[in-house]
Design a protein around this motif. Structure first.
Motif, PDB file in Angstrom:
ATOM      1  N   ASN A 118      -6.615  12.128  -0.483  1.00 45.41           N
ATOM      2  CA  ASN A 118      -7.080  10.938   0.237  1.00 45.41           C
ATOM      3  C   ASN A 118      -6.980   9.685  -0.624  1.00 45.41           C
ATOM      4  O   ASN A 118      -7.768   8.748  -0.457  1.00 45.41           O
ATOM      5  CB  ASN A 118      -8.524  11.136   0.708  1.00 45.41           C
ATOM      6  CG  ASN A 118      -8.652  12.223   1.764  1.00 45.41           C
ATOM      7  OD1 ASN A 118      -7.778  12.367   2.611  1.00 45.41           O
ATOM      8  ND2 ASN A 118      -9.718  12.988   1.694  1.00 45.41           N
ATOM      9  N   THR A 119      -6.034   9.650  -1.542  1.00 46.88           N
ATOM     10  CA  THR A 119      -5.904   8.516  -2.449  1.00 46.88           C
ATOM     11  C   THR A 119      -4.766   7.600  -2.020  1.00 46.88           C
ATOM     12  O   THR A 119      -3.876   7.992  -1.264  1.00 46.88           O
ATOM     13  CB  THR A 119      -5.648   8.985  -3.888  1.00 46.88           C
ATOM     14  OG1 THR A 119      -4.368   9.636  -3.948  1.00 46.88           O
ATOM     15  CG2 THR A 119      -6.739   9.945  -4.354  1.00 46.88           C
ATOM     16  N   PHE A 120      -4.816   6.370  -2.511  1.00 42.96           N
ATOM     17  CA  PHE A 120      -3.719   5.434  -2.300  1.00 42.96           C
ATOM     18  C   PHE A 120      -3.749   4.377  -3.397  1.00 42.96           C
ATOM     19  O   PHE A 120      -4.748   4.233  -4.111  1.00 42.96           O
ATOM     20  CB  PHE A 120      -3.800   4.779  -0.912  1.00 42.96           C
ATOM     21  CG  PHE A 120      -4.959   3.850  -0.717  1.00 42.96           C
ATOM     22  CD1 PHE A 120      -4.826   2.470  -0.902  1.00 42.96           C
ATOM     23  CD2 PHE A 120      -6.208   4.329  -0.344  1.00 42.96           C
ATOM     24  CE1 PHE A 120      -5.898   1.606  -0.717  1.00 42.96           C
ATOM     25  CE2 PHE A 120      -7.286   3.477  -0.157  1.00 42.96           C
ATOM     26  CZ  PHE A 120      -7.133   2.110  -0.338  1.00 42.96           C
ATOM     27  N   THR A 121      -2.646   3.660  -3.538  1.00 41.03           N
ATOM     28  CA  THR A 121      -2.575   2.565  -4.503  1.00 41.03           C
ATOM     29  C   THR A 121      -2.280   1.271  -3.752  1.00 41.03           C
ATOM     30  O   THR A 121      -1.733   1.281  -2.645  1.00 41.03           O
ATOM     31  CB  THR A 121      -1.497   2.804  -5.563  1.00 41.03           C
ATOM     32  OG1 THR A 121      -0.220   2.953  -4.911  1.00 41.03           O
ATOM     33  CG2 THR A 121      -1.800   4.044  -6.385  1.00 41.03           C
TER      34      THR A 121
ATOM     35  N   VAL B 166      -9.579   5.239  -2.460  1.00 43.61           N
ATOM     36  CA  VAL B 166      -9.959   6.572  -1.982  1.00 43.61           C
ATOM     37  C   VAL B 166     -10.456   6.437  -0.548  1.00 43.61           C
ATOM     38  O   VAL B 166     -11.294   5.570  -0.250  1.00 43.61           O
ATOM     39  CB  VAL B 166     -11.060   7.209  -2.847  1.00 43.61           C
ATOM     40  CG1 VAL B 166     -11.430   8.589  -2.301  1.00 43.61           C
ATOM     41  CG2 VAL B 166     -10.627   7.317  -4.296  1.00 43.61           C
ATOM     42  N   ILE B 167      -9.943   7.285   0.337  1.00 45.59           N
ATOM     43  CA  ILE B 167     -10.394   7.335   1.720  1.00 45.59           C
ATOM     44  C   ILE B 167     -11.326   8.528   1.860  1.00 45.59           C
ATOM     45  O   ILE B 167     -10.984   9.647   1.462  1.00 45.59           O
ATOM     46  CB  ILE B 167      -9.206   7.497   2.690  1.00 45.59           C
ATOM     47  CG1 ILE B 167      -8.145   6.433   2.416  1.00 45.59           C
ATOM     48  CG2 ILE B 167      -9.671   7.438   4.137  1.00 45.59           C
ATOM     49  CD1 ILE B 167      -6.783   6.776   2.997  1.00 45.59           C
ATOM     50  N   SER B 168     -12.525   8.311   2.416  1.00 42.50           N
ATOM     51  CA  SER B 168     -13.485   9.400   2.563  1.00 42.50           C
ATOM     52  C   SER B 168     -14.270   9.206   3.853  1.00 42.50           C
ATOM     53  O   SER B 168     -15.029   8.241   3.981  1.00 42.50           O
ATOM     54  CB  SER B 168     -14.447   9.448   1.376  1.00 42.50           C
ATOM     55  OG  SER B 168     -15.354  10.526   1.499  1.00 42.50           O
ATOM     56  N   GLY B 169     -14.043  10.091   4.818  1.00 42.93           N
ATOM     57  CA  GLY B 169     -14.740   9.972   6.089  1.00 42.93           C
ATOM     58  C   GLY B 169     -14.444   8.644   6.751  1.00 42.93           C
ATOM     59  O   GLY B 169     -13.295   8.283   6.973  1.00 42.93           O
ATOM     60  N   SER B 170     -15.486   7.886   7.042  1.00 38.70           N
ATOM     61  CA  SER B 170     -15.325   6.600   7.721  1.00 38.70           C
ATOM     62  C   SER B 170     -15.211   5.434   6.754  1.00 38.70           C
ATOM     63  O   SER B 170     -15.311   4.279   7.169  1.00 38.70           O
ATOM     64  CB  SER B 170     -16.529   6.364   8.646  1.00 38.70           C
ATOM     65  OG  SER B 170     -17.732   6.355   7.888  1.00 38.70           O
TER      66      SER B 170
ATOM     67  N   LEU C 120       0.827  -1.196   0.000  1.00 38.90           N
ATOM     68  CA  LEU C 120       0.000   0.000   0.000  1.00 38.90           C
ATOM     69  C   LEU C 120       0.865   1.251   0.000  1.00 38.90           C
ATOM     70  O   LEU C 120       1.861   1.319   0.732  1.00 38.90           O
ATOM     71  CB  LEU C 120      -0.919   0.002   1.227  1.00 38.90           C
ATOM     72  CG  LEU C 120      -1.752  -1.272   1.446  1.00 38.90           C
ATOM     73  CD1 LEU C 120      -2.447  -1.216   2.802  1.00 38.90           C
ATOM     74  CD2 LEU C 120      -2.771  -1.443   0.326  1.00 38.90           C
ATOM     75  N   THR C 121       0.471   2.223  -0.801  1.00 40.84           N
ATOM     76  CA  THR C 121       1.214   3.487  -0.870  1.00 40.84           C
ATOM     77  C   THR C 121       0.227   4.642  -0.823  1.00 40.84           C
ATOM     78  O   THR C 121      -0.664   4.746  -1.680  1.00 40.84           O
ATOM     79  CB  THR C 121       2.043   3.586  -2.159  1.00 40.84           C
ATOM     80  OG1 THR C 121       2.941   2.474  -2.241  1.00 40.84           O
ATOM     81  CG2 THR C 121       2.843   4.885  -2.184  1.00 40.84           C
TER      82      THR C 121
END
Length: 205
Positions: free
Chosen positions: A105-108, A121-125, A99-100
């Motif tokens: 709020n993005t990651f690969t 994509v991380i968004s809130g909870s 994970l990177t």
């Protein structure tokens, strides 16, 4: 255009609208912006994690279940999530995610059985991760498109739901829980001078 054709077209339109706006795929990270508790990959996908889940086939019936041990480790913006699965049919499988964290709020995410990079994509909870996975040969060897959502609850448990599709058609669905693995501690019980030797390896409930 006869009545039957009109009815068939109307049914197709209703099905298309339902799939687009009233289905699992219709949700987006923006729907959960500002929700809490806030999901942090480095916090909530870290350390020992216990996961238990069910897998459903295209007919909606449960086809398999599993228990998995996961171990997350992070070094700055990069981390790994190792997974050991044991399925109810006796099969075992391992995977190691790399994970990177990216901008915003993005990651690969990459792994040996993943085609290219998964996009997250991380968004809130919540966390949304989309990727293509190659199934083992004994499972058909197919390449499936996966949409994976994780929802962080107030008590720290994570609810995981995934859809797997082939040529746009849903072929499987996964529902699972993920939570910090219980610590193994000693326990004192009546007898044997209050010591239970078996308790060394028994997790407290």
């Amino acid at each position: 255009m006869n009545t039957l054709v009109v009815i068939l077209l109307a049914i197709l339109v209703v099905v298309a609208v339902k799939r687009r706006f009233l289905s699992f795929r219709s949700q987006s990270p923006a729907d959960y912006s500002g929700t809490g508790p806030e999901f942090s990959l480095t916090k909530h996908l870290n350390g020992d994690i216990l996961s238990e889940g069910l897998i459903y086939g295209p007919n909606g019936k449960m086809s398999n279940s599993f228990v998995a041990r996961m171990v997350g480790e992070w070094d700055g913006n990069t981390g790994t999530l190792a997974e050991w699965f044991t399925y109810s049919n006796g099969k075992q499988m391992t995977r190691k995610w790399y994970l990177t964290l990216g901008t915003g709020n993005t990651f690969t995410a990459t792994a040996d059985d993943i085609v290219g990079e998964g996009k997250g994509v991380i968004s809130g909870s919540t966390v949304k991760l989309s990727y293509r996975i190659i199934l083992p040969e004994d499972a058909g060897g197919h390449t499936l498109d996966v949409t994976d959502w994780m929802y962080l609850t107030e008590n720290g448990a994570i609810m995981n739901r995934s859809e797997m599709r082939k040529f746009g058609l849903k072929v499987a669905e996964l529902v699972a829980t993920m939570r910090p693995a219980p610590e193994v501690q000693t326990a004192h019980v009546p007898g044997a001078n209050g010591y239970d030797a078996d308790a060394e390896n028994r997790p407290l409930q």
